[in-house]
Design an enzyme around this catalytic site. Structure first.
Site, PDB file in Angstrom:
ATOM      1  N   CYS A  69      32.492  30.918  37.433  1.00  0.00           N
ATOM      2  CA  CYS A  69      33.552  32.107  37.677  1.00  0.00           C
ATOM      3  C   CYS A  69      34.536  32.438  37.115  1.00  0.00           C
ATOM      4  O   CYS A  69      35.340  30.911  36.342  1.00  0.00           O
ATOM      5  CB  CYS A  69      33.924  32.654  39.130  1.00  0.00           C
ATOM      6  SG  CYS A  69      35.077  34.104  39.270  1.00  0.00           S
ATOM      7  N   HIS A 105      28.570  38.146  43.675  1.00  0.00           N
ATOM      8  CA  HIS A 105      28.925  37.831  42.367  1.00  0.00           C
ATOM      9  C   HIS A 105      30.561  38.578  42.720  1.00  0.00           C
ATOM     10  O   HIS A 105      31.281  38.773  42.950  1.00  0.00           O
ATOM     11  CB  HIS A 105      28.976  36.293  41.932  1.00  0.00           C
ATOM     12  CG  HIS A 105      29.975  35.572  41.218  1.00  0.00           C
ATOM     13  ND1 HIS A 105      30.605  34.211  41.618  1.00  0.00           N
ATOM     14  CD2 HIS A 105      30.959  36.389  40.502  1.00  0.00           C
ATOM     15  CE1 HIS A 105      31.432  34.509  41.241  1.00  0.00           C
ATOM     16  NE2 HIS A 105      32.075  35.056  40.611  1.00  0.00           N
ATOM     17  N   GLU A 106      30.511  39.439  41.835  1.00  0.00           N
ATOM     18  CA  GLU A 106      31.167  40.832  41.239  1.00  0.00           C
ATOM     19  C   GLU A 106      31.499  41.509  42.403  1.00  0.00           C
ATOM     20  O   GLU A 106      32.855  41.713  42.787  1.00  0.00           O
ATOM     21  CB  GLU A 106      30.566  41.653  40.231  1.00  0.00           C
ATOM     22  CG  GLU A 106      29.773  40.542  38.799  1.00  0.00           C
ATOM     23  CD  GLU A 106      31.078  39.542  38.162  1.00  0.00           C
ATOM     24  OE1 GLU A 106      32.728  39.920  39.237  1.00  0.00           O
ATOM     25  OE2 GLU A 106      30.836  38.150  37.766  1.00  0.00           O
ATOM     26  N   HIS A 148      34.434  39.847  44.304  1.00  0.00           N
ATOM     27  CA  HIS A 148      35.667  40.197  43.903  1.00  0.00           C
ATOM     28  C   HIS A 148      36.356  41.312  44.090  1.00  0.00           C
ATOM     29  O   HIS A 148      37.892  41.332  44.170  1.00  0.00           O
ATOM     30  CB  HIS A 148      35.760  40.108  42.227  1.00  0.00           C
ATOM     31  CG  HIS A 148      35.942  38.594  41.191  1.00  0.00           C
ATOM     32  ND1 HIS A 148      36.610  37.731  41.522  1.00  0.00           N
ATOM     33  CD2 HIS A 148      34.586  38.351  40.894  1.00  0.00           C
ATOM     34  CE1 HIS A 148      35.754  36.736  40.849  1.00  0.00           C
ATOM     35  NE2 HIS A 148      35.303  36.632  40.217  1.00  0.00           N
TER      36      HIS A 148
END
Ligand code: NI
Length: 181
Positions: free
Chosen positions: A98, A140-141, A144
């Site tokens: 990341c 993954h994004e 966030h």
């Protein structure tokens, strides 16, 4: 414009990001700045909180990964207000890194496929199913936007092993390859 990337320890990375008003002034500029910032840092994905904006916007671009993942040839997505509408029971494990957690990579297990409803850069509503490594990039994004980072999802043993590195990031006791905050 290349923006500074907010690194581990910055509170904005732990916030639940706010929905985007499509009439927001500067939305296209922010998207273009996020893209430029991601590319400059050799990233393949970025979420708005990583540039200090608590907004539900993510970008993924796997087009530089085609040597390892030929299926990502045209895989570039800009997602505004994305929502996961379905996820598979089946899981997959990939190594993740990341831009906000530089120099740390860990294996993370997540659903193997997900279906996401989002608004693209042309303001079209899209429902799309993702699988494989592209799915992993999106997952993954999207994490966030909920204030989560991949290091939250690794085993306790692994977390212990990276504890020292994380403390160094938190105290900015490292040499960043790009502009950070
Ligand atoms: Ni990330």
């Amino acid at each position: 414009m290349i923006l500074p990337i907010y690194v581990y320890g910055q509170p904005v990375l732990r916030e639940i990001a706010k929905p985007v008003d499509l009439n927001m002034e500067g939305l296209d500029q922010l998207i273009s700045d996020m893209y430029e910032t991601m590319k400059n840092a050799d990233g393949v994905g970025i979420a708005a909180p990583q540039v200090g904006k608590s907004l539900r916007i993510v970008i993924v671009d796997g087009t530089d990964l085609t040597e390892d993942y030929p299926e990502l040839k045209d895989f570039k997505r800009i997602m505004i207000n994305p929502e996961i509408v379905e996820k598979s029971e089946e899981t997959a494990e990939y190594s993740e890194g990341c831009l906000s957690v530089p120099d740390i990579n860990c294996n993370v297990t997540r659903p193997k496929s997900i279906t996401v409803k989002y608004i693209n850069e042309k303001r079209e509503t899209v429902t799309e199913k993702f699988d494989g490594f592209g799915c992993r990039m999106v997952e993954h994004e999207l994490d966030h936007l909920e204030g989560h980072m991949f290091i939250d999802r690794v085993s306790q043993i692994r977390r212990k092993l990276i504890g020292g590195k994380l403390r160094k990031l938190e105290t900015r006791n490292f040499r960043p390859r790009y502009k950070i905050k």
